[in-house]
Design a protein around this motif. Sequence first.
Motif, PDB file in Angstrom:
ATOM      1  N   GLN A 393       5.800  -8.029 -32.122  1.00  0.00           N
ATOM      2  CA  GLN A 393       5.896  -8.361 -33.535  1.00  0.00           C
ATOM      3  C   GLN A 393       7.353  -8.513 -33.986  1.00  0.00           C
ATOM      4  N   LYS A 394       8.233  -7.726 -33.378  1.00  0.00           N
ATOM      5  CA  LYS A 394       9.662  -7.881 -33.632  1.00  0.00           C
ATOM      6  C   LYS A 394      10.433  -7.176 -32.533  1.00  0.00           C
ATOM      7  N   GLY A 395      10.802  -7.932 -31.539  1.00  0.00           N
ATOM      8  CA  GLY A 395      11.548  -7.345 -30.433  1.00  0.00           C
ATOM      9  C   GLY A 395      10.716  -6.375 -29.623  1.00  0.00           C
ATOM     10  N   GLU A 396      11.395  -5.497 -28.937  1.00  0.00           N
ATOM     11  CA  GLU A 396      10.714  -4.533 -28.082  1.00  0.00           C
ATOM     12  C   GLU A 396      10.495  -3.191 -28.773  1.00  0.00           C
ATOM     13  N   LYS A 397      10.563  -3.226 -30.105  1.00  0.00           N
ATOM     14  CA  LYS A 397      10.167  -2.096 -30.934  1.00  0.00           C
ATOM     15  C   LYS A 397      10.938  -0.824 -30.644  1.00  0.00           C
TER      16      LYS A 397
END
Length: 546
Positions: A393-397
């Motif tokens: 959802q947005k990068g590797e969290k």
Amino acid sequence: MPRTARSKPNTRLYTHQPATSSKVFTSNKSGYVRSVDQTVSIDSSDETDVTMNESSTDLFPIGDEDLDTPALDSESNPIRPSELSGIKVKPPAKRYLNSVWSEEHFSRTSFFEMGIRFQVGHNGSGRCMFATPAHKDLMVIHVNGIHHVLIDYCSCSSAYEPYQQLLDAALYPGTPLEPQTCATFTVLRQFHTMNLQGKISAFDYYKALELMTDANGMIKLRDRLPSFMIMVREWRHLKAAKRAGGGHSGVKLEETPRGEFAVKCRACPVPKVNLPPGWENAPAETSWLYQLILSQDANFRLKNRLRSSNEKDPSLQPGFAYFVSDDNYLSHLAKNLGNVNGTTDDEISHCVGFAAIWLANTRKSKGLRATGVASVSCSRHQFFCPNGTGDLQKGEKCVFVPFFMNGDVDTLFRYSNMDFLFFMALLWTYFPWILLCYDIACQYARRFWDRMELLPVGMRFAGPTFVQWAVPKFHLPAHKSECHGPFALNYTPGVGRTDGEGVERNWAFLNGAAPSTSQMGPGARHDTLDDFMGFWNFRKTVDYGV
């Protein structure tokens, strides 16, 4: 006597209403539909030219045989000059597909204009007396173009449903309810292979078929691209289910166990398959023989636009292959992150040498459902792991969240996406020794065991597990010097010459599907990428040792 692939089927031509030259053709068990050369109405007051060829027109082969199977020659239904008294017969001339003779040359026409009708589903000989016509606008998509044809269904008491009659004739219907579009098995098989190997999109392939049908723009073809894409998606799913033995184990297809459609690595250690008895009790000096070496990484090129929804476009195989089921995955993210879209999470990195690259990959996420995908694969053989892939959802969290430990508020680096996928990829078995290669292993290893406690109990390690961490060799120089020694594969015992970059080679193959899958709905995208990953794993299996 059984018919060989090259033998001539016993196909009969039935003519009715001779004044209008209407013709009916029957399909045979081989899945081929053929016609003899020409049937005409004869008016005694006029002289009619009839062109006779030595072989008939092969309308469209739709079975599993070779496309070069010779057509039925006129000997099966001979037309003798003596039977055409008073008719001038011209010598044989070259006949093109979908053409009729017009005094001096062949003119373009269609099966619909020639009045050719195809009988499907009738078990008896000849045309069904109770035949029911299919939709008048039925279009058949084949490797040589898009054809407007007239089809009759059998309506005998023992007849199957119309869509089953089409399938029996190797025609895949666009819908089971009064279909207006069909695709031959041959064209679906050809596109499927070309799409997986050459990354040719359904749009480009269909437009090529339109050009083969009419490259001059003289014919207004009905747009059946949406129907073709639906048929292709269903074809992918059915092929995956067939290859996994779906429907033959007494389990309903919708009850397929997770990861069952995946092609698993046969060279990695698999208990009860390629490991000796008592392997789990091996001493420390030989335990490396049974160590599972995995790679994990994120790919920010496989983005997905915010189109459709899971309700409107669900996956046909949720969690059956490589992508995790969205139900469990998204609920886990919502529970642990609060905001699944990740618009308020601040990404951080304590390894300053890698932070700039990482932030650049995740900066532009507006209008995207997924900024990319993350996946777990076996590092040595480059196989995608079952249920080891999911959307980002947005990068590797990597986010800061409050974590309570011993009554004090502590800070925990939480990689909710990556943690969930890593443990899902290990659910199918238990290994006491694991080496994980990850380009940001220096960060991911911090508080790993604390983060595991946040996962559901059923996803955690089933027993004592020794985990080693390493950074792939190509990525290691981008890290600061403090990371070079502890996370270098060259200094890690039991890994041989493993470089840890296998997952990057996986991405090199999968990125070819990015342009087409970026515009798909969530379900279609997952099913398509599942198919690509299955093809990659299968080709790796076939090419073992090559």
